[in-house]
Design a protein around this motif. Structure first.
Motif, PDB file in Angstrom:
ATOM      1  N   TYR A  27       0.844  -1.197   0.000  1.00  0.00           N
ATOM      2  CA  TYR A  27       0.000   0.000   0.000  1.00  0.00           C
ATOM      3  C   TYR A  27       0.873   1.239   0.000  1.00  0.00           C
ATOM      4  O   TYR A  27       1.795   1.307   0.809  1.00  0.00           O
ATOM      5  CB  TYR A  27      -0.902   0.007   1.239  1.00  0.00           C
ATOM      6  N   PRO A  28       0.638   2.238  -0.850  1.00  0.00           N
ATOM      7  CA  PRO A  28      -0.391   2.217  -1.887  1.00  0.00           C
ATOM      8  C   PRO A  28       0.056   1.509  -3.166  1.00  0.00           C
ATOM      9  O   PRO A  28      -0.788   1.127  -3.966  1.00  0.00           O
ATOM     10  CB  PRO A  28      -0.633   3.706  -2.163  1.00  0.00           C
ATOM     11  N   SER A  29       1.365   1.290  -3.357  1.00  0.00           N
ATOM     12  CA  SER A  29       1.876   0.550  -4.508  1.00  0.00           C
ATOM     13  C   SER A  29       3.215  -0.016  -4.074  1.00  0.00           C
ATOM     14  O   SER A  29       3.796   0.467  -3.099  1.00  0.00           O
ATOM     15  CB  SER A  29       2.082   1.478  -5.702  1.00  0.00           C
ATOM     16  N   PRO A  30       3.747  -1.028  -4.784  1.00  0.00           N
ATOM     17  CA  PRO A  30       5.054  -1.546  -4.369  1.00  0.00           C
ATOM     18  C   PRO A  30       6.116  -0.454  -4.313  1.00  0.00           C
ATOM     19  O   PRO A  30       6.864  -0.356  -3.344  1.00  0.00           O
ATOM     20  CB  PRO A  30       5.366  -2.585  -5.435  1.00  0.00           C
ATOM     21  N   GLN A  31       6.159   0.428  -5.326  1.00  0.00           N
ATOM     22  CA  GLN A  31       7.191   1.465  -5.348  1.00  0.00           C
ATOM     23  C   GLN A  31       7.058   2.428  -4.169  1.00  0.00           C
ATOM     24  O   GLN A  31       8.025   2.683  -3.452  1.00  0.00           O
ATOM     25  CB  GLN A  31       7.115   2.267  -6.659  1.00  0.00           C
ATOM     26  N   ALA A  32       5.846   2.950  -3.941  1.00  0.00           N
ATOM     27  CA  ALA A  32       5.656   3.913  -2.855  1.00  0.00           C
ATOM     28  C   ALA A  32       5.847   3.243  -1.496  1.00  0.00           C
ATOM     29  O   ALA A  32       6.405   3.839  -0.578  1.00  0.00           O
ATOM     30  CB  ALA A  32       4.266   4.549  -2.956  1.00  0.00           C
TER      31      ALA A  32
END
Ligand code: HEM
Ligand SMILES: *[C@@H]1O[C@H](CO)[C@@H](O)[C@H](O)[C@H]1NC(C)=O
Ligand SMILES: *[C@@H]1O[C@H](CO)[C@@H](O)[C@H](O)[C@H]1NC(C)=O
Ligand SMILES: *[C@@H]1O[C@H](CO)[C@@H](O)[C@H](O)[C@H]1NC(C)=O
Ligand SMILES: *[C@@H]1O[C@H](CO)[C@@H](O)[C@H](O)[C@H]1NC(C)=O
Ligand SMILES: *[C@@H]1O[C@H](CO)[C@@H](O)[C@H](O)[C@H]1NC(C)=O
Length: 504
Positions: A27-32
């Motif tokens: 959460y919210p994305s793998p990168q973030a």
């Protein structure tokens, strides 16, 4: 301030043994999620192994023990210099690595920094984003402001034709032109240089034409001559010592025995000291704001075509390691999913964040899948907490089983579970693999990708069927291998394997 409550483990009774699990939601994305961890989780429980390199701020991470303490080098300062060099040579894209990687060049800011950052690079975390993160980290942890951090930089696969890291003998006009390309006017550029030259030193080792051999001593083996009297503090002292002619008097690029090498003096005098005087007259607060703004523009200088993403801010509630798997634990934050409601209790060991050093609490939880039913999200709420809802994939959709997946350093093998009664043909499942590997001429890894089909196994337990896949990279990986499970182009699950010293 119990602002940040990271949540651990959403578990299904899978009976896979160990701390089995699957479906790793980010959460919210793998990168973030991965970069937020590096940016925020500074110490204590579940600390990211990143900011330790620049704390204390006089630390030199390339060596250990006595040699490190006596090196006269400063990792926090090196990180800033790497970002600066990238920003003015066509934008931060890690191409600077191709121009500077020399195995024997241990003292160099570029090789030392790239060597430390390398294990953290993977599909979601580019070397260029780490270069920018290094500046944010150094400035903030050494006394400056929190520069807004936006990810999305893309690593170059070859050297940049626009070279030109400013050298002490470079003329003012030439240097201004380089920075002008990066969008800085003369005042900006003078102030930016003064901000940067608040940390660190010029070294006899590397710049003997600026700093004489006299600087080399048993407790300063690289012969560092500091820009100001506090090489490990990001503060306006360099400006004050320059204007007042006290302490380091602006540092070696002002005072060098070699006139040709006095580039900071030429620069600062190029507007009759006006910009330096205005920095001098500012409050410390205003100086810090000015530096944060300029350095923020510096790290956001990227090649045209690169689109930076939203600023990463500390998440008040962050689910981590949420996965489908085998059960244990529960109990004073409330978590609910479907008809299921439970209260959570924090683990005794806290973490601390890089932002104001507030604490992080970890609340483990598990929910029996029978209680979730068809829920596609869970909610976290509590006293003085804004309730938040996080999506999970539907129970019964295929997911990775971490306890049955592993990486060896040159390969990855993985297991996917799906509900036995789903009627799903495993042939429709595809795993995208991305692995960071060494590439010639630079310490920045490159990412190789592959698509792997899964094969069914006879293994059926607890109402699940399992299928397997593997990928041989044929080469030592430098960091985490990432796996993405897809079905007809739709992403079902992510898994990161073998993070090594980066310790995700
Ligand atoms: C006219 C422009 C500039 C010139 C000629 C220049 C030149 C240099 C030189 C020769 C060094 C010594 C490196 C070493 O001995 O390891 C140095 C260090 C440094 N520079 Fe600059 N620089 C310029 C602008 C900047 C800017 C804009 C920044 C960043 C915002 C910056 C940040 C630093 C830092 C932090 C160090 C200390 C590195 C360390 O201690 O290892 N410089 N610079
Ligand atoms: C002074 O610096 C210039 C350029 O940095 C260099 O070419 C020259 O050799 C240096 N002179 C001395 C005496 O070190
Ligand atoms: C600029 O300031 C420095 C340091 O105080 C001083 O040595 C120099 O003479 C000044 N130059 C000008 C042009 O005012
Ligand atoms: C919630 O905030 C109030 C007022 O700031 C405070 O008195 C109370 O102790 C807080 N409760 C918790 C559980 O932190
Ligand atoms: C994977 O499956 C697809 C479709 O069945 C097939 O076209 C492809 O060649 C397979 N790839 C490999 C590496 O076996
Ligand atoms: C952190 O990094 C150091 C080296 O920089 C390594 O020795 C250590 O094992 C790492 N810790 C974790 C938890 O990965």
């Amino acid at each position: 301030m119990p602002l940040r409550s990271s949540i651990l483990l959403l578990l299904l009774p899978l009976l896979l043994g160990g701390n089995g699990g699957g479906a790793m939601f980010f959460y919210p994305s793998p990168q973030a999620a991965l970069l937020e961890h590096l940016l925020i989780d500074h110490g204590g429980a579940r600390a990211a192994n990143f900011s330790a390199a620049v704390s204390p701020c006089t630390n030199y991470v390339t060596e250990v023990g006595e040699p490190s303490r006596n090196s006269g080098r400063t990792t926090a300062a090196q990180w800033l210099r790497v970002a600066e060099a990238g920003a003015i040579t066509g934008g931060i894209d890690a191409s600077i690595g191709f121009e500077t990687a020399r195995a024997e060049n241990k003292g160099s800011a570029f090789d030392g920094s790239f060597t430390f950052w390398r294990p953290f690079v993977n599909e979601y975390v580019s070397m260029s984003d780490l270069i920018a993160l290094g500046t944010v980290m150094s400035v903030h942890l050494c006394g400056g402001k929190a520069i807004p951090y936006r990810p999305g930089r893309i690593d170059a696969l070859h050297a940049d034709p626009t070279t030109g890291v400013p050298e002490p003998e470079t003329g003012v006009d030439e240097t201004l032109e380089e920075f002008g390309r990066a969008g800085f006017n003369k005042q900006d550029f003078i102030a930016l240089t003064a901000c940067g030259h608040s940390l660190g030193s010029v070294h006899h080792g590397g710049f003997p034409e600026v700093v004489g051999p006299g600087a080399v001593t048993p407790t300063n083996t690289n012969g560092g001559s500091n820009f100001d009297s506090t090489r490990g503090a990001f503060d306006p002292l360099v400006v004050h010592e320059y204007i007042d002619s006290t302490g380091s008097r602006g540092g070696p690029l002002v005072t060098s025995f070699n006139e040709t090498a006095r580039s900071d003096l030429r620069l600062y005098e190029s507007d009759g000291n006006q910009t330096m005087r205005s920095l001098y007259d500012m409050t410390t607060e205003a100086f810090q704001d000015t530096c944060a703004e300029l350095l923020g523009r510096m790290i956001d200088t990227v090649p045209s075509g690169v689109q930076l993403r939203d600023t990463i801010t500390p998440m008040a509630i962050k689910p981590i390691n949420v996965l489908w798997g085998a059960p244990t634990i529960p109990k004073v934050v409330t978590l609910s999913s479907g008809n299921f409601v439970t209260s959570l209790r924090p683990e005794p060991e806290k973490g601390c964040t890089a932002y104001g050093m507030s604490n992080t609490y970890f609340y483990p939880f598990s929910i029996p899948s029978s209680a979730i039913g068809d829920a596609t999200s869970f909610a976290v709420s509590g006293d003085n907490m804004t309730a938040q809802t996080f999506p999970i994939s539907r129970a019964g959709r295929p997911f990775f089983v971490p306890s049955m997946s592993s990486a060896t350093g040159i390969s990855a093998s993985f297991t996917v579970a799906s509900a036995a009664d789903s009627g799903l043909e495993e042939e429709v499942l595809v795993v995208q693999v991305a692995a960071p590997i060494e590439q010639p001429l630079t310490l920045a890894p490159k990412i190789v990708t592959a698509t792997v089909n899964l094969t069914t196994t006879d293994d059926t337990r607890s109402g699940f069927r399992f299928c397997k896949g593997s990928y041989d990279v044929h080469q030592q990986v430098t960091g985490a291998i990432s796996l993405t499970l897809t079905q007809a182009g739709e992403t079902l699950d992510h898994l990161l394997l073998g993070a090594g010293v980066a310790g995700w």
